[in-house]
Design a protein around this motif. Structure first.
Motif, PDB file in Angstrom:
ATOM      1  N   MET A  79       5.325   0.823  15.268  1.00  0.00           N
ATOM      2  CA  MET A  79       5.964   0.697  13.962  1.00  0.00           C
ATOM      3  C   MET A  79       4.935   0.746  12.832  1.00  0.00           C
ATOM      4  N   ASP A  80       3.762   0.115  13.047  1.00  0.00           N
ATOM      5  CA  ASP A  80       2.767   0.069  11.978  1.00  0.00           C
ATOM      6  C   ASP A  80       2.263   1.467  11.621  1.00  0.00           C
ATOM      7  N   LYS A  81       2.010   2.314  12.631  1.00  0.00           N
ATOM      8  CA  LYS A  81       1.541   3.677  12.352  1.00  0.00           C
ATOM      9  C   LYS A  81       2.595   4.479  11.590  1.00  0.00           C
ATOM     10  N   HIS A  82       3.862   4.239  11.916  1.00  0.00           N
ATOM     11  CA  HIS A  82       4.964   4.913  11.225  1.00  0.00           C
ATOM     12  C   HIS A  82       4.979   4.539   9.742  1.00  0.00           C
ATOM     13  N   ILE A  83       4.814   3.253   9.451  1.00  0.00           N
ATOM     14  CA  ILE A  83       4.827   2.774   8.067  1.00  0.00           C
ATOM     15  C   ILE A  83       3.596   3.277   7.309  1.00  0.00           C
ATOM     16  N   ILE A  84       2.438   3.252   7.957  1.00  0.00           N
ATOM     17  CA  ILE A  84       1.201   3.733   7.321  1.00  0.00           C
ATOM     18  C   ILE A  84       1.350   5.188   6.897  1.00  0.00           C
ATOM     19  N   LYS A  85       1.859   6.009   7.801  1.00  0.00           N
ATOM     20  CA  LYS A  85       1.990   7.442   7.523  1.00  0.00           C
ATOM     21  C   LYS A  85       3.046   7.712   6.455  1.00  0.00           C
ATOM     22  N   LEU A  86       4.179   7.041   6.568  1.00  0.00           N
ATOM     23  CA  LEU A  86       5.300   7.314   5.670  1.00  0.00           C
ATOM     24  C   LEU A  86       4.994   6.927   4.226  1.00  0.00           C
ATOM     25  N   PHE A  87       4.276   5.808   4.040  1.00  0.00           N
ATOM     26  CA  PHE A  87       4.023   5.316   2.682  1.00  0.00           C
ATOM     27  C   PHE A  87       2.571   5.516   2.237  1.00  0.00           C
ATOM     28  N   ASN A  88       1.800   6.271   3.032  1.00  0.00           N
ATOM     29  CA  ASN A  88       0.421   6.607   2.680  1.00  0.00           C
ATOM     30  C   ASN A  88      -0.410   5.350   2.421  1.00  0.00           C
ATOM     31  N   LEU A  89      -0.419   4.449   3.403  1.00  0.00           N
ATOM     32  CA  LEU A  89      -1.130   3.179   3.264  1.00  0.00           C
ATOM     33  C   LEU A  89      -2.542   3.288   3.828  1.00  0.00           C
ATOM     34  N   GLU A  90      -3.428   2.416   3.366  1.00  0.00           N
ATOM     35  CA  GLU A  90      -4.790   2.323   3.886  1.00  0.00           C
ATOM     36  C   GLU A  90      -4.727   1.848   5.341  1.00  0.00           C
ATOM     37  N   PRO A  91      -5.239   2.641   6.294  1.00  0.00           N
ATOM     38  CA  PRO A  91      -5.090   2.262   7.706  1.00  0.00           C
ATOM     39  C   PRO A  91      -6.037   1.162   8.179  1.00  0.00           C
ATOM     40  N   ASN A  92      -7.176   0.980   7.492  1.00  0.00           N
ATOM     41  CA  ASN A  92      -8.157  -0.025   7.901  1.00  0.00           C
ATOM     42  C   ASN A  92      -7.765  -1.379   7.309  1.00  0.00           C
ATOM     43  N   VAL A  93      -7.477  -2.354   8.177  1.00  0.00           N
ATOM     44  CA  VAL A  93      -6.993  -3.651   7.687  1.00  0.00           C
ATOM     45  C   VAL A  93      -7.999  -4.341   6.774  1.00  0.00           C
ATOM     46  N   ASN A  94      -9.292  -4.044   6.944  1.00  0.00           N
ATOM     47  CA  ASN A  94     -10.310  -4.682   6.108  1.00  0.00           C
ATOM     48  C   ASN A  94     -10.341  -4.124   4.694  1.00  0.00           C
ATOM     49  N   ASN A  95      -9.711  -2.974   4.479  1.00  0.00           N
ATOM     50  CA  ASN A  95      -9.751  -2.333   3.163  1.00  0.00           C
ATOM     51  C   ASN A  95      -8.388  -2.289   2.482  1.00  0.00           C
ATOM     52  N   ILE A  96      -7.403  -2.983   3.045  1.00  0.00           N
ATOM     53  CA  ILE A  96      -6.079  -3.056   2.426  1.00  0.00           C
ATOM     54  C   ILE A  96      -6.196  -3.701   1.042  1.00  0.00           C
ATOM     55  N   THR A  97      -5.408  -3.200   0.097  1.00  0.00           N
ATOM     56  CA  THR A  97      -5.346  -3.799  -1.238  1.00  0.00           C
ATOM     57  C   THR A  97      -3.886  -4.116  -1.569  1.00  0.00           C
ATOM     58  N   PRO A  98      -3.640  -4.844  -2.657  1.00  0.00           N
ATOM     59  CA  PRO A  98      -2.251  -5.098  -3.073  1.00  0.00           C
ATOM     60  C   PRO A  98      -1.465  -3.820  -3.345  1.00  0.00           C
ATOM     61  N   LEU A  99      -2.169  -2.717  -3.590  1.00  0.00           N
ATOM     62  CA  LEU A  99      -1.480  -1.449  -3.830  1.00  0.00           C
ATOM     63  C   LEU A  99      -0.733  -0.979  -2.586  1.00  0.00           C
ATOM     64  N   ASP A 100      -1.257  -1.306  -1.408  1.00  0.00           N
ATOM     65  CA  ASP A 100      -0.574  -0.916  -0.175  1.00  0.00           C
ATOM     66  C   ASP A 100       0.750  -1.657  -0.040  1.00  0.00           C
ATOM     67  N   LEU A 101       0.744  -2.921  -0.396  1.00  0.00           N
ATOM     68  CA  LEU A 101       1.983  -3.698  -0.377  1.00  0.00           C
ATOM     69  C   LEU A 101       2.973  -3.132  -1.394  1.00  0.00           C
ATOM     70  N   PHE A 102       2.464  -2.774  -2.569  1.00  0.00           N
ATOM     71  CA  PHE A 102       3.315  -2.205  -3.614  1.00  0.00           C
ATOM     72  C   PHE A 102       3.921  -0.879  -3.165  1.00  0.00           C
ATOM     73  N   LYS A 103       3.127  -0.022  -2.554  1.00  0.00           N
ATOM     74  CA  LYS A 103       3.629   1.286  -2.126  1.00  0.00           C
ATOM     75  C   LYS A 103       4.727   1.148  -1.074  1.00  0.00           C
ATOM     76  N   ALA A 104       4.600   0.135  -0.228  1.00  0.00           N
ATOM     77  CA  ALA A 104       5.624  -0.083   0.794  1.00  0.00           C
ATOM     78  C   ALA A 104       6.900  -0.668   0.202  1.00  0.00           C
ATOM     79  N   TYR A 105       6.757  -1.600  -0.750  1.00  0.00           N
ATOM     80  CA  TYR A 105       7.905  -2.387  -1.209  1.00  0.00           C
ATOM     81  C   TYR A 105       8.552  -1.904  -2.505  1.00  0.00           C
ATOM     82  N   ARG A 106       7.911  -1.025  -3.250  1.00  0.00           N
ATOM     83  CA  ARG A 106       8.438  -0.719  -4.592  1.00  0.00           C
ATOM     84  C   ARG A 106       9.843  -0.127  -4.541  1.00  0.00           C
TER      85      ARG A 106
END
Length: 515
Positions: free
Chosen positions: A1-28
């Motif tokens: 499921m995580d890979k599906h969400i990363i690809k669909l919403f163009n999220l940062e794949p490295n957990v150490n480099n996640i920013t609040p923008l990744d949360l925003f892109k998923a939830y907006r």
């Protein structure tokens, strides 16, 4: 499921480099996000963690809480500023990711404004003038000094300030509506109790039978709180040298002991050296001596910033804030804070998790469902030191923090189930907490605007202790470093964080609030 969400919403794949923008892109676009989860679930068999995550994210009550989640205490801009105020993170890929998508800043402003504009009458009653005024006052931000930043930082911070100012201007106009004065001071108590049940379960990862369970949960927390107050009374009597002082109330004793001159620092450097020594000691005990996995050693970053917390862990580093070294930080706090934030607490747990093949990206993107595990383990880690049982000062520091975490549960139930106002809960808190009234007030309003989150710490701790009691027949702190338990710690950390319900089920433990 995580890979599906990363690809669909163009999220940062490295957990150490996640920013609040990744949360925003998923939830907006919340509906699109839910549709993506449902599409994946219809085509794949979900793991236990994914199923738990899916059930909560697609629950109809989840959208209500997303619509009210941009508050003075937690919002996208505050989360971004947490990076912008950090002299280490602005040199890392984390900031590079922020800068690359700086165009999203204006979209975040538009999104938050739209949430408030489209909020229905039911949702809007969660807010009142006090909370909106706090939001307005919390939108003033200061950059890092010029000599510690580069041109990209300055460009980004200017854009950031433009957007936070635009949001502030909107809120200033919004709060003029007289309806905000009419809205209640209380939290979720005027809603169906199932709403608080949902957000409580979401933040602890522990499912309840019904909202009626809160009656027993409050009794359970009060029983623990009473026991802790008895323990700290006895500990204060051990530390006080004046017989007259021993006759005072428990609260008065806590203040006297807590401010004892012997526990004050002589300098910032002494405070820093003590924490460095403590980290080194427990790294030797757990990594070198007992062979716990280590992929990266914990870093110690010293800050001197009154706007930040006294000590916290983030992305491989323990941030020690020395701004209150001579008035607010004490020697008896070092051991528990170090155990909690570094080894064997947050750093050890997350360092192992992020390198384990069992890690789930979703729990890093939105950690709420695993907050009970993460914070519960860090609190349990405070029991694994080699000094608490022999040093009453360290035990005093531990008891103070445990009293604080236990009272939080009672405070949340009073606010969100029983309908007490923040002012009423603040008065009760003064019987148990020895911090300033301003600090207590800040905490209670945090619980008011962020329901459920503060319950996860103490409950997570007690879940770990319950599993150990039933699985290993161990209840004494002196036995927590037994070799068979160490093997279990290594195993459970390698399996990585999960909702407490899943953790209990994996070990065949049925949880009840009766011990």
């Amino acid at each position: 499921m995580d890979k599906h969400i990363i690809k669909l919403f163009n999220l940062e794949p490295n957990v150490n480099n996640i920013t609040p923008l990744d949360l925003f892109k998923a939830y907006r676009n919340f509906d699109a996000y839910i549709a993506a989860l449902q599409e994946y679930a219809s085509q794949h068999e979900l793991t236990e963690v994914e199923k738990f995550y899916f059930d909560f994210e697609t629950d109809p009550r989840r959208k209500f809480f997303y619509e009210i989640n941009q508050t003075y205490f937690q919002n996208y801009f505050l989360l971004i500023y947490f990076i912008l105020s950090n002299p280490v993170l602005i040199t890392k890929p984390t900031f590079a990711n922020l800068y690359r998508e700086k165009h999203l800043l204006s979209e975040i402003t538009d999104h938050i404004i739209d949430l408030y504009k489209t909020m229905d009458s039911k949702s809007s009653r969660f807010f009142n003038k006090v909370l909106l005024d706090k939001f307005i006052s919390n939108l003033d931000f200061s950059p890092l000094p010029d000599d510690s930043t580069g041109p990209e930082y300055k460009i980004y911070f200017n854009l950031f300030t433009q957007e936070t100012t635009r949001l502030k201007m909107f809120l200033i106009e919004l709060v003029k509506d007289p309806k905000w004065l009419e809205h209640p001071e209380q939290g979720l108590s005027e809603y169906d109790p199932q709403f608080f049940q949902f957000i409580f379960e979401n933040n602890t990862g522990l499912k309840l039978n019904s909202s009626n369970d809160f009656i027993q949960i409050k009794k359970w927390a009060q029983k623990h709180l009473d026991h802790l107050m008895e323990e700290i009374n006895q500990t204060c009597n051990r530390l006080l040298t004046n017989d007259e002082d021993k006759k005072k109330s428990v609260h008065e004793k806590m203040i006297l002991v807590g401010n004892d001159q012997s526990q004050h620092w002589s300098s910032k450097q002494e405070m820093i050296d003590a924490h460095e020594l403590c980290i080194s000691k427990y790294r030797h005990i757990f990594i070198a001596q007992n062979q716990f996995k280590e992929f990266n050693p914990p870093g110690l970053i010293v800050l001197d910033n009154p706007l930040l917390a006294g000590g916290y862990y983030l992305k491989g580093n323990f941030y020690l804030n020395v701004c209150h070294w001579n008035n607010g930080n004490f020697k008896y706090e070092v051991e528990n804070l170090t155990l909690h934030e570094t080894i064997p607490g947050h750093h050890l747990q997350l360092d192992i998790s992020h390198h384990s093949p069992n890690h789930n990206y979703l729990t890093a993107l939105n950690f709420e469902l695993c907050n009970g595990y993460v914070e519960g383990w860090a609190l349990f880690a405070e029991h694994l030191g080699d000094s608490m049982l022999d040093d009453p000062w360290i035990y005093f520091g531990y008891l103070q923090s445990n009293i604080f975490r236990t009272f939080r549960i009672i405070a949340e139930i009073l606010l969100h189930i029983e309908g007490q106002t923040p002012k009423q809960v603040i008065e009760l808190a003064k019987q148990y907490l020895t911090t300033s009234e301003a600090s207590i007030t800040s905490e209670i309003y945090r619980y008011r605007v962020l329901p459920g989150q503060a319950c996860s710490y103490k409950i997570g701790l007690e879940v770990f202790k319950r599993i150990i009691k039933q699985k290993f027949n161990v209840v004494e702190m002196k036995d927590y470093m037994r070799l068979d338990l160490q093997d279990w710690y290594k195993q459970v950390l390698w399996q990585t964080e999960r909702p407490l319900d899943v953790l209990l089920r994996e070990h065949g433990i049925i949880w009840t609030f009766d011990e």
